[in-house]
Structure formats: structure tokens, C-alpha cells
Design a protein around this motif. Structure first.
Motif, mmCIF file in Angstrom:
data_model
loop_
_atom_site.group_PDB
_atom_site.id
_atom_site.type_symbol
_atom_site.label_atom_id
_atom_site.label_comp_id
_atom_site.label_asym_id
_atom_site.label_seq_id
_atom_site.Cartn_x
_atom_site.Cartn_y
_atom_site.Cartn_z
ATOM 1 N N LEU A 36 0.827 -1.199 0.000
ATOM 2 C CA LEU A 36 0.000 0.000 0.000
ATOM 3 C C LEU A 36 0.866 1.256 0.000
ATOM 4 N N SER A 37 0.246 2.389 -0.201
ATOM 5 C CA SER A 37 0.986 3.649 -0.328
ATOM 6 C C SER A 37 1.776 4.010 0.922
ATOM 7 N N ASN A 38 1.335 3.526 2.096
ATOM 8 C CA ASN A 38 2.050 3.835 3.330
ATOM 9 C C ASN A 38 3.180 2.854 3.625
ATOM 10 N N GLY A 39 3.383 1.868 2.734
ATOM 11 C CA GLY A 39 4.470 0.909 2.921
ATOM 12 C C GLY A 39 4.040 -0.411 3.498
ATOM 13 N N LEU A 40 2.781 -0.549 3.909
ATOM 14 C CA LEU A 40 2.289 -1.799 4.477
ATOM 15 C C LEU A 40 2.139 -2.853 3.380
ATOM 16 N N LYS A 41 2.740 -4.022 3.589
ATOM 17 C CA LYS A 41 2.603 -5.123 2.643
ATOM 18 C C LYS A 41 1.407 -5.980 3.058
ATOM 19 N N VAL A 42 0.503 -6.257 2.099
ATOM 20 C CA VAL A 42 -0.677 -7.072 2.349
ATOM 21 C C VAL A 42 -0.570 -8.339 1.505
ATOM 22 N N VAL A 43 -0.766 -9.489 2.136
ATOM 23 C CA VAL A 43 -0.674 -10.788 1.468
ATOM 24 C C VAL A 43 -2.038 -11.456 1.550
ATOM 25 N N TRP A 44 -2.613 -11.811 0.399
ATOM 26 C CA TRP A 44 -3.968 -12.356 0.335
ATOM 27 C C TRP A 44 -3.940 -13.864 0.093
ATOM 28 N N PHE A 45 -4.534 -14.610 1.012
ATOM 29 C CA PHE A 45 -4.771 -16.053 0.843
ATOM 30 C C PHE A 45 -6.280 -16.263 0.824
ATOM 31 N N GLU A 46 -6.860 -16.232 -0.343
ATOM 32 C CA GLU A 46 -8.316 -16.306 -0.436
ATOM 33 C C GLU A 46 -8.793 -17.756 -0.469
ATOM 34 N N VAL A 182 7.065 -0.277 15.201
ATOM 35 C CA VAL A 182 5.714 -0.673 14.792
ATOM 36 C C VAL A 182 5.231 0.318 13.735
ATOM 37 N N THR A 183 5.724 0.109 12.524
ATOM 38 C CA THR A 183 5.448 0.998 11.402
ATOM 39 C C THR A 183 4.919 0.189 10.224
ATOM 40 N N PRO A 184 4.267 0.842 9.282
ATOM 41 C CA PRO A 184 3.787 0.106 8.106
ATOM 42 C C PRO A 184 4.907 -0.592 7.341
ATOM 43 N N GLU A 185 6.068 0.078 7.213
ATOM 44 C CA GLU A 185 7.161 -0.490 6.434
ATOM 45 C C GLU A 185 7.743 -1.747 7.060
ATOM 46 N N ASN A 186 7.602 -1.896 8.369
ATOM 47 C CA ASN A 186 8.116 -3.080 9.070
ATOM 48 C C ASN A 186 7.058 -4.172 9.205
ATOM 49 N N SER A 187 5.896 -3.979 8.576
ATOM 50 C CA SER A 187 4.759 -4.857 8.851
ATOM 51 C C SER A 187 4.293 -5.609 7.609
ATOM 52 N N VAL A 188 3.745 -6.800 7.863
ATOM 53 C CA VAL A 188 3.084 -7.600 6.829
ATOM 54 C C VAL A 188 1.710 -7.990 7.369
ATOM 55 N N LEU A 189 0.674 -7.724 6.605
ATOM 56 C CA LEU A 189 -0.685 -8.084 6.993
ATOM 57 C C LEU A 189 -1.141 -9.237 6.111
ATOM 58 N N ALA A 190 -1.352 -10.404 6.717
ATOM 59 C CA ALA A 190 -1.834 -11.571 5.978
ATOM 60 C C ALA A 190 -3.341 -11.702 6.173
ATOM 61 N N VAL A 191 -4.077 -11.822 5.079
ATOM 62 C CA VAL A 191 -5.530 -11.961 5.102
ATOM 63 C C VAL A 191 -5.858 -13.351 4.561
ATOM 64 N N VAL A 192 -6.452 -14.187 5.417
ATOM 65 C CA VAL A 192 -6.636 -15.602 5.089
ATOM 66 C C VAL A 192 -8.119 -15.948 5.185
ATOM 67 N N GLY A 193 -8.717 -16.353 4.069
ATOM 68 C CA GLY A 193 -10.106 -16.788 4.109
ATOM 69 C C GLY A 193 -10.948 -16.162 3.016
ATOM 70 N N LYS A 194 -12.251 -16.191 3.238
ATOM 71 C CA LYS A 194 -13.205 -15.672 2.247
ATOM 72 C C LYS A 194 -13.412 -14.186 2.484
ATOM 73 N N VAL A 195 -13.092 -13.372 1.472
ATOM 74 C CA VAL A 195 -13.144 -11.933 1.655
ATOM 75 C C VAL A 195 -13.356 -11.257 0.296
ATOM 76 N N ASP A 196 -14.054 -10.136 0.344
ATOM 77 C CA ASP A 196 -14.154 -9.252 -0.815
ATOM 78 C C ASP A 196 -12.899 -8.387 -0.795
#
Length: 442
Positions: A36-46, A182-196
């Protein structure tokens, strides 16, 4: 009744087939990754089969030095978050996971916001949190097996912790840690499951708030942060054993370990085969010699433990206290003589089959696949590593196993830790040429 039974059989067979196919597909697919624009990495496991969602935020502490501030931060957050969650602090990673229905995305993000929000408490409340942390720490030390493991890792990374050091920490130390790390650049957000995905991405952008004003640090500032030091054991002598006194224990727990290559090493898969040959399954060398032939241990095994900060190869065992000295000597003789010739081709094939048959067992859900992928990703493996496992293991040769054992067996960083009756341990160790350092209970 027979028709109902047949229907149930066919129904569950169909469900099982769909689920297994889904997990097999996950091993072949790379999760969708975006920054994302703030540096947060998002990983999608749908996963479209079940309407549930797991959200896991992992913070990587890139700073050198001790992990105490991150562990205290995690402990404070564990006690303050009201919603269902789980927080773990291992090595230089701090993670929060939360679980709910796919329709509860707002609640899940609010739980993460509680984790990210600035710590606000009175000095008295902070002191109470320090003592709660100490109570949990001392409770962990009552488990001899876990305590021996923890001490060995602390000694190998030269980061031995104590209660005095914890109590000297100030609330400003922890809040400063949160602002820096605890900053966006140091973070990974994993999203696991059924999601829009489109809708949830918008909510992440609009609702997820890193609490400190300085949290959105620049890439330039991030690069100035020193990375954590690797395995750096303190030199205490080649024949030294660290003793954790436990007068109430009728047996002793032993762990011998040294620094190992990081997971991103080119020899990662060969090391997995080498570890299994050493002591990771019932017919491995350590079990055959130490347990079955010599009768020196109730149980014994080897393992590779990977952390972003440092990695460790270790051998652990339980035995009668009077046998500890002999057990240590024979473990070390085994480690020194094992690399003298290439392992038998048939045995290597058996070990490969063992690893390949075990692999699907540890990846029996999308959540476990996501967790394994995230761990490997944070430690530098390529995005496709899960689907490469079978080919990489099959490519390992006995000759390369021998070369890797010879190359990475690191006696200069060898650490020995034992737990048991102090007096009896000293007698057994002295009889086999070891000196002892007794660790005090902080």
C-alpha cells in the motif's frame, strides 16, 4: 438409514475432495501480494469454501540488540486488547492474529487497531505490567524443556535476559520502541479466508491506523535502522556446560546447539535432509546410537530452528542425571564423526520419503499454508517455495549431504545447557572433563 449413510458418505467424500484439492492448489499458487501507499505489505490467501477470515499482522524488529522491549510491548498489548486475539513474540517478530466471520471485517480491523494504538498508562500501571511479564516469564521457567531451549537461544545470540534489566525499562523505552519499529514499512498483513478483496483493501487503507505520529517512517529512515545481529555466542571455553539448577527433577534435560545457516541459504533443503538423518525420525543416527545402542537417553532428537535474527541446529535429550556427562560426550563424538563419509543411498531415500510424506500433514489447512508461507517469506525464501519443496528434496544427493554437514557443523559456537540436580550434574560433568557454570534464577 442405508440411503442416509450412503448420502453422508458421498457428501463428506465430496467435501474432502474439494478441500484437499483446494490445499493442493494453494501449494501451487503464489498468494497475491501488494504494497500500500504507506508501505504496508498485504498478502492475500483467499479461500471461497468457508465464510471465515483470519487476519495476521506481523511486525519485524530490524534493530540490533536485545528483544526485551518488544517482548514487554507484546505482553502489555496481550493484557489490554479486549477482543479475541493471540499475540506472539518470538525472536525479532511480534505478531497478532484475530479470527472471525467474513462479515466481521470491521471488528477484526478494530482488534488490530487496538494493537497498533499508542500505549497509554500511568507509571503504576506500567510497573504492574512489568511484574505481570515477570510472573509469566517465571512460569515458563517451570517447564524444564522450554527453559533449557530458551536459555540456549539466549546464549547463542548473546542476549541473556534477567529481571533487573526488565525492571530498569521505562515506559518511555517501550513507547519509543513502538514509534520506531511498529510501522507500516516493518509490517506484513496476511488476510486468510473468504473476503471481498477490493472492499477489505479500502477498509484497511481507511481504518487501519498505526498509532504514532512518526509511524509512517520514510524508506530512507528505515534503511538507517541497523539489522539484528546474527548468532554471536559468548566465548566461555570449549568444554563449558551451563547448568539450570532444578533440585526437584528426577531426571535431566540436555540441549546442545550451534549457529546454523539462515533459511534463505542455498543449502536449506539439503540441511533438512541432513537434520532428518541426524535425529529427526525414529531410525535416525542419534536414536539408533545414543538411545537404542548405548541406552544413554530416554529420548533424543535433532532439529533446525529458524528465526529471522538467527538460526540454530540443536540436539535435545532427557536422561538420568548421572548419565549427562557420558551423554554429552557421545553426542559430540557422533557430531564429529558423522561427517566422515557420505550417508547410504537407501537411507537418504528413506529420509526423503519421510520428509515428503510429512509435508502435507503440516499443511492441512489454508491457515497453516499461510503461516508456513509467511514464515518463509519473512526469512527470504522466494514466493514459490512451497510448491518447490518436493523437487528440491528429491534433488538432494548423499554426496551433497556430506559436504553440507562438513561445511556447517560449527563447533566454535557450540553451547551446552542442562537442567537438573546441580550437585549430581557437577559430578557427572567433571568425570567427563566438563566445567560448569550455574545460571541463577532471576
Amino acid at each position: 438409514m442405508r440411503r442416509l449413510s450412503l448420502f453422508l458418505f458421498l457428501f463428506f467424500s465430496l467435501v474432502t475432495t474439494l478441500v484437499v484439492t483446494s490445499f493442493a492448489d494453494y501449494l501451487k499458487q503464489v498468494p497475491q501480494i501488494e504494497t500500500l501507499s504507506n508501505g504496508l505489505k498485504v498478502v492475500w490467501f483467499e479461500d471461497t469454501y468457508v465464510p471465515v477470515l483470519d487476519v495476521i499482522l506481523t511486525i519485524q524488529n530490524r534493530e540490533s540488540g536485545r528483544d526485551l522491549d518488544s517482548r514487554l510491548f507484546a505482553s502489555i498489548k496481550e493484557h489490554s486488547i479486549r477482543r479475541p486475539h493471540s499475540i506472539n513474540s518470538v525472536g525479532n517478530l511480534v505478531s497478532l492474529s484475530t479470527h472471525g466471520l467474513s462479515a466481521q471485517t470491521d471488528d477484526l480491523l478494530e482488534t488490530i487497531n487496538e494493537f497498533l494504538s499508542p500505549i497509554k498508562m500511568t507509571p503504576k500501571q506500567f510497573t504492574e505490567e512489568q511484574h505481570l511479564f515477570l510472573d509469566d516469564w517465571k512460569l515458563d521457567q517451570e517447564d524444564s524443556v522450554s527453559h533449557v531451549r530458551a536459555v540456549m537461544h539466549e546464549l547463542l545470540s548473546n542476549q541473556r535476559l534477567n529481571s533487573g534489566e526488565l525492571l530498569r525499562l521505562k515506559m518511555s523505552d517501550v513507547t519509543a520502541f513502538q514509534k520506531r519499529v511498529v510501522t507500516p514499512e516493518n509490517s506484513v498483513l496476511a488476510v486468510v479466508g473468504k473476503v471481498d478483496r477490493a472492499l477489505f483493501r479500502e477498509k484497511i487503507i481507511n481504518k487501519l491506523t498505526f498509532g504514532s505520529e512518526g509511524a509512517h517512517s520514510s524508506d530512507k529512515a528505515l534503511k538507517k535502522t541497523p539489522k539484528k545481529t546474527a548468532c554471536l555466542p559468548k566465548d566461555v571455553g570449549k568444554e563449558t556446560v551451563w547448568i539450570i539448577p532444578n533440585s526437584e527433577s528426577e531426571k535431566s534435560y540436555v540441549r546442545v546447539g550451534f549457529c546454523a545457516p539462515a533459511m534463505k541459504s542455498k543449502d536449506y533443503y539439503t540441511l533438512l535432509v541432513a537434520n532428518a538423518l541426524m535425529g529427526d525420525f525414529s531410525s535416525s543416527g542419534l536414536n539408533t546410537l545414543i538411545r537404542d545402542k548405548l541406552g544413554l537417553a530416554f529420548n533424543i532428537q535433532s532439529e533446525l530452528e529458524y528465526d529471522v535474527g538467527h538460526s540454530v541446529f540443536s540436539v535435545s535429550a532427557s536422561t538420568q542425571t548421572q548419565a549427562v556427562g557420558s551423554l554429552l560426550k557421545n553426542i559430540e563424538v557422533f557430531l564429529k564423526t558423522k561427517p566422515l563419509k557420505a550417508p547410504d543411498v537407501t537411507l537418504v531415500k528413506t529420509v526423503k520419503d519421510y520428509l515428503l510424506n510429512r509435508y502435507p500433514v503440516v499443511l492441512t489447512s489454508v491457515n497453516m499454508v499461510a503461516s508456513s508461507w509467511l514464515s518463509g517469506h519473512l526469512q527470504g525464501l522466494d514466493a514459490n517455495f512451497l510448491s518447490h519443496f518436493e523437487d528440491e528434496i528429491n534433488a538432494v544427493t548423499p554426496e551433497r549431504v556430506l559436504e553440507v554437514i562438513q561445511e556447517y557443523t560449527n563447533y566454535n559456537s557450540l553451547v551446552r545447557v542442562v537442567s537438573g540436580n546441580e550437585k549430581n550434574l557437577k559430578q557427572s560433568l567433571k568425570a567427563h572433563g566438563y566445567s560448569a557454570i550455574v545460571l541463577t534464577q532471576d
